[in-house]
Design an enzyme around this catalytic site. Structure first.
Site, PDB file in Angstrom:
ATOM      1  N   ASP A  62     -81.060 -42.365  62.618  1.00 32.47           N
ATOM      2  CA  ASP A  62     -82.224 -42.359  61.723  1.00 32.47           C
ATOM      3  C   ASP A  62     -82.377 -43.809  61.256  1.00 32.47           C
ATOM      4  O   ASP A  62     -81.944 -44.724  61.968  1.00 32.47           O
ATOM      5  CB  ASP A  62     -82.016 -41.367  60.562  1.00 32.47           C
ATOM      6  N   ALA A 116     -80.024 -30.262  59.332  1.00 30.40           N
ATOM      7  CA  ALA A 116     -78.998 -30.997  58.598  1.00 30.40           C
ATOM      8  C   ALA A 116     -79.423 -32.462  58.513  1.00 30.40           C
ATOM      9  O   ALA A 116     -80.359 -32.886  59.204  1.00 30.40           O
ATOM     10  CB  ALA A 116     -77.657 -30.874  59.315  1.00 30.40           C
ATOM     11  N   LYS A 117     -78.774 -33.217  57.690  1.00 28.57           N
ATOM     12  CA  LYS A 117     -79.049 -34.655  57.609  1.00 28.57           C
ATOM     13  C   LYS A 117     -77.883 -35.316  56.899  1.00 28.57           C
ATOM     14  O   LYS A 117     -77.168 -34.671  56.127  1.00 28.57           O
ATOM     15  CB  LYS A 117     -80.337 -34.907  56.805  1.00 28.57           C
ATOM     16  N   GLY A 118     -77.712 -36.604  57.152  1.00 30.82           N
ATOM     17  CA  GLY A 118     -76.634 -37.333  56.490  1.00 30.82           C
ATOM     18  C   GLY A 118     -77.106 -38.703  56.073  1.00 30.82           C
ATOM     19  O   GLY A 118     -78.165 -39.170  56.500  1.00 30.82           O
ATOM     20  N   VAL A 144     -75.650 -32.936  54.528  1.00 33.64           N
ATOM     21  CA  VAL A 144     -76.215 -31.695  54.000  1.00 33.64           C
ATOM     22  C   VAL A 144     -76.616 -30.806  55.161  1.00 33.64           C
ATOM     23  O   VAL A 144     -77.296 -31.254  56.087  1.00 33.64           O
ATOM     24  CB  VAL A 144     -77.454 -31.974  53.103  1.00 33.64           C
TER      25      VAL A 144
END
Ligand code: NAD
Length: 433
Positions: free
Chosen positions: A163, A122-124, A77
């Site tokens: 993460d 952003a992040k996944g 995202v």
């Protein structure tokens, strides 16, 4: 006015974006609502912050070692790219959802703006329990996921990082996969890589170091000495483990810890080095001989001065906030406190150092890593740590001042600073077309 303009109204948010949606995205939306009155004329753009710019859902099929095919759901995202390329970690966890990744990406936008690094958010994530995979399966999963999100990531587009349950090895596989697909070694596509592969000295410890640095800074403001302070830490991984080590080295006593394998207590303070070695060998704090086991629910009520949630979001809620004894909560994790719990802590006089500044050390050194990759010139660890401390302290001083000025919490103050920067960029860029 044109004859049709009266028909053009703002569309209601899609259901999956709405605040009454429970969970981290709902928490984030409430945080934005709290800050909107302080945004002045920029409030006109606030809707931008309530919708991710881009959400990608991918199917990640891999062949398991037993020959069967397993499918996992993956996400990337990009919440906002007004100030620069997307930036944020990748989480491998069985409970990852699109809504969680949306919230984590939004908090990255806020955090990156709060410390003024030139990134959007952003992040996944992949919905998988990586502990159930062999090393080969984990590598295939990582490579297929990277290929699938290869459409949207890149050194100047969106730069992933570690993460929960992802580490240097996974970043190395991601970098290699992306590089194979584009036909050149692109070290700048991820940060948190091994040092010998374009990684930065100090990156692995950077988030925990930031938690410690700002924790000490905030403690000074409330007259809390670190020497002898009692600490409780939830999550003893990259963030919690390093923060605990630094606080212990500064004379604090880590009296309680909790992770997914259990909770421990020792009044005299745990031997942090021994506990880190135990976690390294056993995968969790459970079974550590140098402490007494503690009931998981009792962890929140432990008599301590500083509480560091450094595991997952939604841990401090209306149900347990009232039990918290600490004078200060330092959010190592992203989104560990619900808005209701935030209010309870505020009423109890507990200072909350919010995630969006407290754990920004990681992305700050990720930024250094990215800059070093582009220039192919690498800095010493002392240089990195000195720059990290300077950036964090400067950001914190500005946020503290805003909190005093508006008589708001540090979270709201951080959101005010960050949202103003993001929305100012949005306004100056204007809408295309
Ligand atoms: P990690 O995988 O190294 O450690 C996660 C820790 O959380 C482990 O100790 C695990 O046992 C614990 N945990 C997991 N589920 C739990 C549960 N249900 N109850 C109690 N403990 C549980 O991950 P990390 O990198 O240390 O990340 C921790 C938090 O910090 C996350 O919220 C992450 O988003 C945030 N964060 C990490 C970084 C970074 O650079 N790694 C940067 C900023 C924020």
């Amino acid at each position: 006015m044109s004859p049709t303009s009266g028909l053009v109204t703002a569309h209601a948010l899609p259901s999956y974006l709405q605040a009454d949606h429970l969970g981290p995205w709902g928490t984030y939306l409430q945080q934005v609502d709290r800050v909107t009155p302080y945004l002045g004329h920029l409030a006109r753009w606030v809707e931008t912050l309530k919708r991710p710019k881009r959400c990608l859902i991918v199917d990640v099929p891999i062949e398991l070692d037993n020959g069967t095919i397993a499918h996992f759901e993956g996400y990337r995202v990009q919440h906002n790219t007004s100030r620069g390329p997307g930036k944020g970690g990748v989480r491998f966890h069985q409970d990852v959802t699109l809504s969680e990744v949306m919230a984590l990406s939004a908090w990255m936008s806020i955090k990156n703006a709060a410390v003024n690094v030139p990134y959007g958010g952003a992040k996944g994530g992949v919905r998988v329990d990586p502990r159930l995979l062999s090393r080969g399966e984990l590598e295939r999963l990582t490579r297929r996921y990277t290929s699938e999100i290869g459409l949207v990531i890149g050194p100047t587009k969106d730069i992933p990082a570690p993460d929960v349950n992802t580490n240097e090895q996974i970043m190395a596989w991601m970098m290699d996969t992306y590089s194979m697909n584009v036909g050149e070694t692109a070290t700048g596509v991820v940060t948190g890589k091994p040092v010998h592969l374009g990684g930065s000295l100090g990156r692995r410890e950077a988030t925990g170091r930031g938690v410690f640095t700002l924790g000490v800074e905030a403690a000074q403001h409330i007259g809390l000495p670190i020497e002898g302070a009692r600490l409780a830490v939830q999550g003893f991984g990259n963030v919690g483990g390093v923060a605990a080590k630094l606080f212990a080295a500064a004379g604090a006593r880590v009296v309680a810890v909790q992770d997914h394998t259990g909770s421990l207590y020792r009044e005299a303070g745990l031997d942090v080095a021994a506990l880190l070695a135990h976690v390294q060998a056993q995968g969790g704090v459970g079974g550590f001989a140098g402490a007494e086991p503690l009931a998981n629910d009792a962890f929140w009520g432990v008599d301590c001065d500083i509480l560091i949630p450094a595991a997952l979001e939604g841990q401090i809620t209306a149900a347990n906030a009232g039990q918290i004894q600490a004078r200060m909560v330092i959010e190592g994790a992203n989104g560990p406190t619900t808005p209701e719990a935030d209010d309870i802590l505020h009423d109890q006089g507990v200072l909350v150092l919010p995630d969006v500044i407290a754990n920004a050390g990681g992305v700050t050194v990720s930024y250094f890593e990215w800059v070093q990759d582009f220039s192919s010139f690498f800095w010493s660890e002392d240089e990195i740590n000195a720059r990290l401390v300077r950036i964090l302290k400067e950001a914190f001083a500005g946020i503290w001042q805003v909190a005093q000025e508006h008589k708001v919490s540090l979270r709201t103050a951080t959101f005010i600073v960050a949202c103003q920067r993001i929305l100012y960029a949005r306004e100056m860029r204007g809408l295309y077309p």
